[in-house]
Enzyme design. Structure first.
Site, PDB file in Angstrom:
ATOM      1  N   GLY A 326       0.812  -1.205   0.000  1.00 19.50           N
ATOM      2  CA  GLY A 326       0.000   0.000   0.000  1.00 19.50           C
ATOM      3  C   GLY A 326       0.851   1.262   0.000  1.00 19.50           C
ATOM      4  O   GLY A 326       1.966   1.306  -0.527  1.00 19.50           O
ATOM      5  N   SER A 327       0.336   2.292   0.649  1.00 21.72           N
ATOM      6  CA  SER A 327       0.994   3.610   0.607  1.00 21.72           C
ATOM      7  C   SER A 327       2.271   3.689   1.422  1.00 21.72           C
ATOM      8  O   SER A 327       2.942   4.728   1.403  1.00 21.72           O
ATOM      9  CB  SER A 327       0.012   4.678   1.097  1.00 21.72           C
ATOM     10  OG  SER A 327      -1.111   4.742   0.255  1.00 21.72           O
ATOM     11  N   THR A 328       2.642   2.615   2.137  1.00 24.57           N
ATOM     12  CA  THR A 328       3.872   2.670   2.931  1.00 24.57           C
ATOM     13  C   THR A 328       5.113   2.809   2.061  1.00 24.57           C
ATOM     14  O   THR A 328       6.166   3.240   2.553  1.00 24.57           O
ATOM     15  CB  THR A 328       4.009   1.408   3.810  1.00 24.57           C
ATOM     16  OG1 THR A 328       3.984   0.249   2.986  1.00 24.57           O
ATOM     17  CG2 THR A 328       2.883   1.335   4.833  1.00 24.57           C
ATOM     18  N   LYS A 330       5.311   4.808  -0.539  1.00 22.78           N
ATOM     19  CA  LYS A 330       5.303   6.111  -1.227  1.00 22.78           C
ATOM     20  C   LYS A 330       6.541   6.960  -0.942  1.00 22.78           C
ATOM     21  O   LYS A 330       7.030   7.647  -1.849  1.00 22.78           O
ATOM     22  CB  LYS A 330       4.025   6.870  -0.884  1.00 22.78           C
ATOM     23  CG  LYS A 330       2.785   6.303  -1.582  1.00 22.78           C
ATOM     24  CD  LYS A 330       1.520   7.067  -1.214  1.00 22.78           C
ATOM     25  CE  LYS A 330       0.315   6.526  -1.966  1.00 22.78           C
ATOM     26  NZ  LYS A 330      -0.954   7.194  -1.582  1.00 22.78           N
TER      27      LYS A 330
END
Length: 675
Positions: A326-328, A330
């Site tokens: 997921g967004s980890t 980014k």
């Protein structure tokens, strides 16, 4: 002369008798000669050889197994102990009827079908003469007494004492340390058969398996005199075994228990790393199981219960759980696109709540309905704006993103001593073609930029990437082992203390400061990656500022956990989809089965200016990373800081009293105590 008189020829009879007697005498003389010559040959010519054979029958070389090394945490708390256990064994050479003896034993003590099956299997394995074969372990005092009073009816049956592994913290550490179990025939083929001739147990998983050569030690031998029945009469010579080395882990059992309590009752994983040296401070995977059940052999009923559980307690989520990050990821994606020079750090996009590659084409939605408006890189990080990352990934391309993510350890195993760790999946053009998925499309890059699509990462990899970010690119290979305790020149009985209370630490005069040997550079199972060198080193702080804003910014997605602390946490929330949502549908957790809800993730390190701990958290089907995973990470960091302060105060007290603290001092912490 009558016919009868012809039979009375005494002269002829005398001659016949004499000839027969002479022949018999010569035969006797010949046989005596053969006997004497044979005796001469055996007693004189082959005296040395026959004497050696006689000694072989009378004198046996009996292997003596070494004491397995102990395992301690960073503060000297005992994590893996050796405890005495009694087992009933059979000496095949003395047992006339195995089945009858087993039947008599079954009448005295309970023996399961599984134990009988395992015994018969061990009986067929290659072994030394007069080596006993275990039948049942962990006898009670009453069972020992029953066997003892019936020894005269049970020739070949013995009750033997042995040291078996004991894990005082049970399920809390099984996924971090692994366990030992009965050595099987396949494992015997892979090790030195002589060195394991008296060893019944071997490391099966984790630290116990990886450091088996250190923990096992070297076999000893006793030259014993036996009688005709094989019973030992006396010991003629002895070569004592060399005990296994005691090892110290970076793990802190107090932090481990605190982290475990934060996710109790949930399917989750937590990994905490010391960025300064890569030491793993905590490695939690819940639910777990008690490793003590496996040491002497788990029953089929208990094993099936573990294997068939929907909660998957046997599954090590921290090392083998491969999840969409997921967004980890980014922060790493943002680092790659700006450092490559393809995207300016001041690049902005307009976020209406979706992104399209072509006018009127498929909409790639942002997590926030209605969008974020005008978004720059810092806002894209602290608000986790998907559209900014869609745009920059489409501009930069997959090659840049995949390259930089690989530098942070994704897509490969990088840990030193965790052989069960999986590499995850780092998609790239080459990977997609190699796996038969065809060519790479721009939409694939968009999914990759927000940690969805084909990308998978383990909690260990997320914690490692967070540690590298905390170090501003300096790589410290993740590891469990801190060092090996240097064995002092004392008697083995003093060195190997097997009577410690569960959870007690150690205090040995010989274990002073510096007695733990550093093992930096030890060859491990994972790749050793170079430091992440940026073309523009100033970008480290830009990305980290964005991660700080996630926790401490007014609009940060994890701003709730940033309250009430006097230091800064740099973090990044993440939410990973488990099931796909159609374009015309909205995600509604209440309408989904609990196991179809999003995974909650969070990575962090603290303090942001001088990092001392990096933490990754995943809670399966936990929903949002900001609401579920971030508070868990904050709890781990709080526990770490509180323990650090307590240790500093203790050291100050020791200094004031003038009593320097040993490197491994007593820590009176029982398994049930709270940190």
């Amino acid at each position: 002369m009558s016919a009868f008189d012809s039979f009375k020829d005494h002269s002829k009879e005398g001659k016949v008798f004499f000839s027969r007697a002479l022949i018999a005498f010569l035969v006797v003389i010949l046989l005596m000669g053969v006997l004497i010559s044979r005796l001469y040959y055996l007693q004189v010519i082959q005296h040395d050889q026959q004497a050696a054979k006689s000694d072989d029958n009378r004198v046996q070389l009996k292997p003596v197994g070494p004491t397995r090394g102990l395992i301690y945490d960073r503060n000297g708390v005992l994590l893996a102990d050796n405890r005495p256990s009694y087992s009933v064994t059979l000496l095949k050479e003395e047992v006339k009827d195995i089945d009858a003896t087993l039947a008599e034993l079954e009448a005295l003590i309970p023996i399961t079908e599984r134990e009988l099956k395992s015994f018969r299997k061990r009986l067929k394995q290659r072994r030394r003469p007069y080596e006993t074969v275990p039948l049942r372990f962990r006898l009670t005092d009453e069972e020992i007494a029953r066997i003892a009073v019936n020894y005269q009816r049970l020739p070949g049956v013995q009750v033997e004492a042995d040291l078996i592994r004991y894990y005082p913290y049970g399920a809390s550490l099984v996924h971090a340390m692994g366990y030992v179990g009965r050595i099987n025939e396949n494992e015997l083929k892979r090790v030195d058969g002589t060195n394991y001739s008296a060893t019944h147990y071997i490391g099966k998983l984790g630290i116990e398996k990886f450091y088996e050569p250190l923990l096992h030690g070297s076999v000893g031998h006793h030259k014993v005199e036996t009688n005709a029945r094989g019973r030992v009469m006396r010991v003629l010579e002895r070569t004592d075994p060399i005990p296994g080395r005691d090892i110290v882990l970076h793990l802190d059992i107090r932090l481990q228990q605190a982290a475990e309590k934060l996710v109790a009752g949930r399917r989750a994983a937590i990994v905490a790393i010391d960025p300064s040296n890569g030491g793993i401070l905590a490695l939690v995977s819940t639910p777990g199981y008690d490793p003590n059940m496996f040491v002497t052999g788990i029953s089929s009923k208990d094993y099936n219960a573990l294997r068939e559980s929907r909660e998957l307690p046997l599954f090590n989520r921290a090392l083998r759980g491969q999840y969409p990050p997921g967004s980890t990821i980014k922060p790493m994606v943002a680092m790659g696109v700006i450092d490559s020079g393809l995207i300016s750090p001041n690049h902005t996009v307009h976020d209406p709540g979706f992104y399209t590659l072509n006018k009127g084409g498929r909409r790639y939605r942002d997590w926030k309905r209605g969008g974020h408006g005008k978004v720059d890189m810092e806002m894209a990080l602290y608000q986790s704006c998907d559209v900014w990352f869609y745009d920059v990934s489409n501009r930069a391309g997959v090659d840049v993103i995949s390259d930089y993510l690989g530098r942070f350890g994704f897509g490969q195993v990088t840990s030193l001593d965790l052989p069960e760790a999986l590499p995850g999946i780092l998609p790239s053009r080459a990977w997609k073609k190699r796996t038969g998925r065809g060519s790479w499309y721009p939409g694939d890059s968009l999914n990759l930029s927000i940690g969805q699509g084909w990308m998978l990462a383990t909690p260990l990899q997320l914690a490692t990437a967070s540690s590298v970010m905390a170090n501003r690119g300096i790589w410290k290979q993740p590891r469990m082992l801190k060092g090996v305790v240097q064995q002092p020149a004392v008697a083995e009985g003093e060195l190997q203390n097997t009577n410690l209370e569960a959870g007690a630490g150690i205090e040995r005069n010989s274990l002073l400061e510096g007695s733990v040997i550093d093992i930096t550079g030890l060859e491990g199972t994972g790749a050793v990656l170079p430091d992440v060198q940026l073309k523009t080193p100033e970008y480290w702080q830009k990305i980290i500022d964005g991660m700080i804003a996630v926790v401490h910014g007014k609009r940060g997605t994890a701003r709730k956990i940033g309250k009430g602390i006097d230091f800064q946490i740099a973090g990044k929330t993440g939410t990973a989809q488990v099931v796909g949502i159609k374009q015309d549908e909205e995600y509604d957790a209440d309408k989904l089965d609990e196991r179809h809800r999003d995974h909650a993730l969070f990575i962090s390190f603290a303090p942001a200016d001088k990092p001392e701990i990096a933490v990754a958290v995943i809670v399966e089907n936990g929903g949002g990373g900001s609401s579920t995973a971030a508070p868990v990470a904050r709890g781990v960091i709080d526990a770490f800081m509180a323990l650090k302060q307590a240790d500093q105060e203790k050291e100050l007290q020791h200094a004031q009293l003038g009593s320097p603290q040993a490197a491994l001092s007593i820590v009176q912490l029982a398994p049930g105590d709270q940190p």
